[in-house]
Design a protein around this motif. Structure first.
Motif, PDB file in Angstrom:
ATOM      1  N   ASN A  52     -14.441  20.433  13.718  1.00  0.00           N
ATOM      2  CA  ASN A  52     -14.677  19.006  13.569  1.00  0.00           C
ATOM      3  C   ASN A  52     -13.374  18.314  13.181  1.00  0.00           C
ATOM      4  O   ASN A  52     -12.781  18.635  12.146  1.00  0.00           O
ATOM      5  CB  ASN A  52     -15.740  18.768  12.490  1.00  0.00           C
ATOM      6  N   PRO A  53     -12.893  17.370  13.999  1.00  0.00           N
ATOM      7  CA  PRO A  53     -11.600  16.728  13.693  1.00  0.00           C
ATOM      8  C   PRO A  53     -11.604  15.954  12.383  1.00  0.00           C
ATOM      9  O   PRO A  53     -10.535  15.684  11.831  1.00  0.00           O
ATOM     10  CB  PRO A  53     -11.379  15.789  14.890  1.00  0.00           C
ATOM     11  N   LEU A  54     -12.779  15.590  11.866  1.00  0.00           N
ATOM     12  CA  LEU A  54     -12.805  14.831  10.608  1.00  0.00           C
ATOM     13  C   LEU A  54     -12.328  15.662   9.424  1.00  0.00           C
ATOM     14  O   LEU A  54     -11.952  15.105   8.391  1.00  0.00           O
ATOM     15  CB  LEU A  54     -14.223  14.318  10.336  1.00  0.00           C
ATOM     16  N   THR A  55     -12.336  16.996   9.553  1.00  0.00           N
ATOM     17  CA  THR A  55     -11.848  17.817   8.441  1.00  0.00           C
ATOM     18  C   THR A  55     -10.353  17.664   8.249  1.00  0.00           C
ATOM     19  O   THR A  55      -9.825  18.033   7.201  1.00  0.00           O
ATOM     20  CB  THR A  55     -12.175  19.303   8.684  1.00  0.00           C
ATOM     21  N   THR A  56      -9.656  17.117   9.239  1.00  0.00           N
ATOM     22  CA  THR A  56      -8.207  16.951   9.127  1.00  0.00           C
ATOM     23  C   THR A  56      -7.814  15.514   8.793  1.00  0.00           C
ATOM     24  O   THR A  56      -6.671  15.115   8.998  1.00  0.00           O
ATOM     25  CB  THR A  56      -7.511  17.382  10.429  1.00  0.00           C
ATOM     26  N   VAL A  57      -8.767  14.724   8.278  1.00  0.00           N
ATOM     27  CA  VAL A  57      -8.492  13.332   7.888  1.00  0.00           C
ATOM     28  C   VAL A  57      -8.537  13.223   6.363  1.00  0.00           C
ATOM     29  O   VAL A  57      -9.426  13.791   5.726  1.00  0.00           O
ATOM     30  CB  VAL A  57      -9.521  12.368   8.523  1.00  0.00           C
ATOM     31  N   ARG A  58      -7.571  12.505   5.780  1.00  0.00           N
ATOM     32  CA  ARG A  58      -7.575  12.225   4.349  1.00  0.00           C
ATOM     33  C   ARG A  58      -7.360  10.720   4.161  1.00  0.00           C
ATOM     34  O   ARG A  58      -6.356  10.168   4.621  1.00  0.00           O
ATOM     35  CB  ARG A  58      -6.454  12.986   3.620  1.00  0.00           C
ATOM     36  N   ASN A  59      -8.323  10.083   3.513  1.00  0.00           N
ATOM     37  CA  ASN A  59      -8.203   8.666   3.170  1.00  0.00           C
ATOM     38  C   ASN A  59      -7.936   8.571   1.674  1.00  0.00           C
ATOM     39  O   ASN A  59      -8.815   8.879   0.871  1.00  0.00           O
ATOM     40  CB  ASN A  59      -9.491   7.912   3.521  1.00  0.00           C
ATOM     41  N   LEU A  60      -6.732   8.180   1.301  1.00  0.00           N
ATOM     42  CA  LEU A  60      -6.401   8.191  -0.121  1.00  0.00           C
ATOM     43  C   LEU A  60      -5.593   6.965  -0.508  1.00  0.00           C
ATOM     44  O   LEU A  60      -4.975   6.305   0.327  1.00  0.00           O
ATOM     45  CB  LEU A  60      -5.626   9.456  -0.494  1.00  0.00           C
ATOM     46  N   GLY A  61      -5.622   6.682  -1.804  1.00  0.00           N
ATOM     47  CA  GLY A  61      -4.857   5.578  -2.362  1.00  0.00           C
ATOM     48  C   GLY A  61      -3.836   6.101  -3.353  1.00  0.00           C
ATOM     49  O   GLY A  61      -3.967   7.196  -3.894  1.00  0.00           O
ATOM     50  N   ILE A  62      -2.811   5.303  -3.579  1.00  0.00           N
ATOM     51  CA  ILE A  62      -1.805   5.606  -4.609  1.00  0.00           C
ATOM     52  C   ILE A  62      -2.066   4.633  -5.748  1.00  0.00           C
ATOM     53  O   ILE A  62      -1.990   3.411  -5.568  1.00  0.00           O
ATOM     54  CB  ILE A  62      -0.373   5.443  -4.082  1.00  0.00           C
ATOM     55  N   LEU A  63      -2.395   5.171  -6.937  1.00  0.00           N
ATOM     56  CA  LEU A  63      -2.785   4.355  -8.081  1.00  0.00           C
ATOM     57  C   LEU A  63      -1.799   4.562  -9.220  1.00  0.00           C
ATOM     58  O   LEU A  63      -1.361   5.683  -9.459  1.00  0.00           O
ATOM     59  CB  LEU A  63      -4.184   4.743  -8.576  1.00  0.00           C
TER      60      LEU A  63
END
Length: 681
Positions: free
Chosen positions: A6-17
């Motif tokens: 599943n290609p979604l396993t290689t996605v990271r949505n992150l923020g810098i806080l």
């Protein structure tokens, strides 16, 4: 690490806080440089950063607007949002956290946990966002990883799981020992990539001790790791990495890394940790929304019905750019989507992959993507976009209540309409800004989260719209509350002017409510006031809360009880009882003892030790109440609670008292009774 097709396993949505000036933007720039997204290191002090692209951000050297960028590392796509660190722009952080799956919290190796880093950490707690910690600026004088980790443990209360040992101290910081693989990563001067080798002999014993502490801390909290630890009295690197990933996702532990983003040391291990430990869109629970009053879930599946949340809007002169997090389904260029809140349909003109102020066209976006859309005309920040045949409303990000306001007017009367249009565009982009017209003076009043917030907004009106504006002195948003209420207050609304009349008779009790807010209840018995009229009385009471008797400020902190009433067989109606509720509560508040409330903030002042006396005296003169004082990194750190109205101009005063060496931060803490001499308006 789990593998899957599943290609979604290689996605990271992150923020810098982080707190302002902890190095968030520099970390983001080095990530872009290290991943090959940019080919030159951007510097905050040179105004050459990718994410701080707004002219005001470059002029002021701080992040004001959350900026989204996309890059790739080790076969993974990372959608990253660089968030503001200044408390005035906390609403930008709130909207970003709403759509993120993970975050990197950046801390200063000298200062440790600072006030705003604590605030954004609490925001991430509320949203359940998994985090890893990066202790930055390890090359600074006074930098100490252990002290910074101790402040994380004491002030934020997570379980810090330190996975690195620094090599060298302060200016001699050259690399780290990776405690999982027990290998050293050393960056030579000017080198972009580290040299890998065995841990230095002088650190081998300390590295082994820290590895043991890490294993014990992980085994205490992870059943699989505990079983292996009991059998073998140690953990393999694979087991340790898997347990760290699980603990990060559940929030039971926080992986801690260190480095110096400015010198480009420690960025590659940080990216490896992002890929290894932070969740993919498949690892977080399915998004929940409502449809026809019922809860509904949507999986992170490109084949599911489309659902996306708009979290940011840029209303540029050339068109509106709407930033979306796609939670489920697929959205393609030219699609028709539905705004679930308004019921309107919108057409997707273009889809864009975002890199701050630069964009790459896309044909389609799928679940897990963060993209920008051109062509949506009425979508606001917080709106849900969904497939027209599968409506769903997602919970929007919370919007903070403005606490400071200024009067704004165009210098030329002919520019009044242009100013109104410019302010409307600002509030469209930033929901934490509010615009109203003062009913007494007729002035246009702009409200926001602080002096800097309003200053930035007004400067945008000047720069982007070419308008000359006059700005009044800042004022604070007062509130009113009930100090002592009334019981058995009778209000009778009778109106007869031909035809059907209006009749409503109500009896109210008004009392203080320590929890704040507003509560309405009814104790009417015997059907003397039908239930539909009770709801109308509540609506009327809520109408009355908009303006209190002391100075027309909103009223909060009260409980209203409808105890009795009468109706007329012909003349009673919802309208009559709503009117009675509004005017009845208004008169009851006039008969009560009311208290004026003013916003208060927690101020953290960092000054040289020889300036503490003058600073304490100045805070006392501003009605400040000192709550703490400590020495940190050779400077004195004073914490105090101060009325917001007393802080206008404090930055200039502090600089003059400390020869420019003092700094301060402030974060809202709520409301407190104002002194009798405080202005009513």
């Amino acid at each position: 690490m789990r593998t899957s097709t599943n290609p979604l396993t290689t996605v990271r949505n992150l923020g810098i806080l982080a707190h302002v000036d902890a190095g968030k933007t520099t970390v983001t720039e080095r990530i872009l440089y290290t991943t090959g997204t940019t080919y030159k290191r951007g510097e905050v002090h040179d105004g050459t950063t990718v994410t701080d692209f707004d002219p005001q951000e470059r002029d002021r050297g701080i992040t004001i607007f959350a900026a989204a960028v996309s890059c790739s590392w080790d076969g993974h796509r990372i959608n990253l949002i660089d968030t503001p660190g200044h408390v005035d722009f906390a609403d930008e952080v709130e909207r970003s956290l709403r759509v993120l799956d993970g975050a990197v919290a950046v801390f200063d190796a000298v200062a440790g946990v600072e006030p705003q880093s604590e605030s954004v950490w609490r925001q991430a707690d509320r949203h359940g966002v998994p985090r890893i910690a990066f202790v930055n600026k390890m090359d600074r004088a006074g930098a100490d990883l252990d002290t910074a980790v101790a402040s994380i443990r004491e002030r934020l209360h997570p379980v810090p799981l330190v996975t690195q040992l620094p090599i060298g101290t302060e200016d001699g910081f050259t690399g780290v020992v990776d405690l999982l693989r027990m290998r050293a990563l050393v960056w030579a001067d000017g080198a972009d990539t580290p040299e890998e080798g065995p841990a230095p002999a002088a650190l081998s014993e300390e590295a082994a001790r820290r590895r043991r502490l890490l294993e014990e801390a992980v085994a205490e909290r992870h059943p699989v790791a505990l079983e292996e630890f009991c059998d073998r009295e140690t953990l393999t690197a694979a087991t340790l990495a898997g347990a760290l990933r699980d603990l990060t996702r559940t929030g039971d532990g926080v992986v801690v890394l260190c480095g110096s983003a400015y010198r480009n040391r420690g960025v590659e291990p940080l990216l490896d940790a992002v890929v290894a430990y932070l969740p993919s869109p498949l690892d977080v629970p399915p998004v929940r929304g409502t449809h026809d009053g019922a809860d509904e879930e949507r999986p992170a599946d490109p084949a599911a019905p489309m659902a996306a949340l708009a979290f940011k809007v840029n209303a540029t002169p050339t068109g509106r750019l709407t930033y979306l997090r796609v939670y489920s389904g697929t959205i393609e260029k030219g699609d028709t989507v539905r705004d679930a809140g308004t019921g309107r349909t919108e057409r997707v003109g273009r889809l864009l992959r975002v890199r701050a102020d630069r964009h790459d066209p896309l044909e389609r976006a799928v679940a897990g993507d963060i993209v920008a859309v051109i062509g949506l005309k009425g979508t606001r920040a917080g709106s849900t976009l969904c497939a027209p045949d599968a409506p769903l409303v997602l919970e929007p990000p919370g919007v903070a209540e403005p606490v400071v306001h200024v009067a704004v007017e165009a210098r030329r009367a002919t520019d009044t309409d242009r100013l109104a249009s410019a302010l409307a565009r600002l509030t469209e982009e930033d929901p934490s800004l509010a615009v109203r017209t003062d009913p007494e003076t007729g002035q246009t009043v702009l409200s926001g989260m602080g002096e800097l917030h309003l200053e930035v907004a007004v400067e945008r009106v000047r720069r982007e719209h070419g308008l000359e504006v006059t700005v009044g002195r800042p004022g604070v948003a007062y509130r009113e509350t009930v100090g002592a209420g009334v019981t058995g207050f009778v209000h009778r609304h009778v109106k007869q002017d031909g035809g059907a009349g209006q009749f409503a008779h109500i009896v109210l009790d008004v009392e203080p409510r320590e929890e704040g807010g507003f509560e309405f209840r009814s104790t009417v018995v015997g059907g003397r006031v039908p239930q539909e009229f009770v709801r109308a009385v509540e609506a009327g009471c809520r109408d009355a809360l908009a303006e209190g008797p002391l100075g027309g400020h909103p009223v909060t902190g009260l409980r209203v009880t409808l105890t009795d009433g009468q109706t007329h067989v012909k003349d009673s109606s919802d309208t009559a009882f709503r009117t009675a509720g509004r005017f009845g509560l208004r008169d009851a508040l006039r008969a009560s003892r009311m208290v004026l409330l003013e916003p208060v903030v927690e101020v953290t002042v960092t000054v040289p030790e020889d300036a503490v006396g003058g600073v304490l005296g100045d805070l006392a003169a501003r009605r400040g109440r000192v709550t703490g004082s400590e020495t940190r990194g050779g400077a004195a750190v004073v914490t105090a609670t101060v009325p917001l109205a007393e802080l206008f101009g404090y930055a200039t005063r502090l600089r003059s008292r400390t020869q420019g060496r003092g700094t301060f931060t402030a974060r809202p803490t709520g409301y407190a009774p104002a002194p009798a001499e405080a202005p009513a308006r």
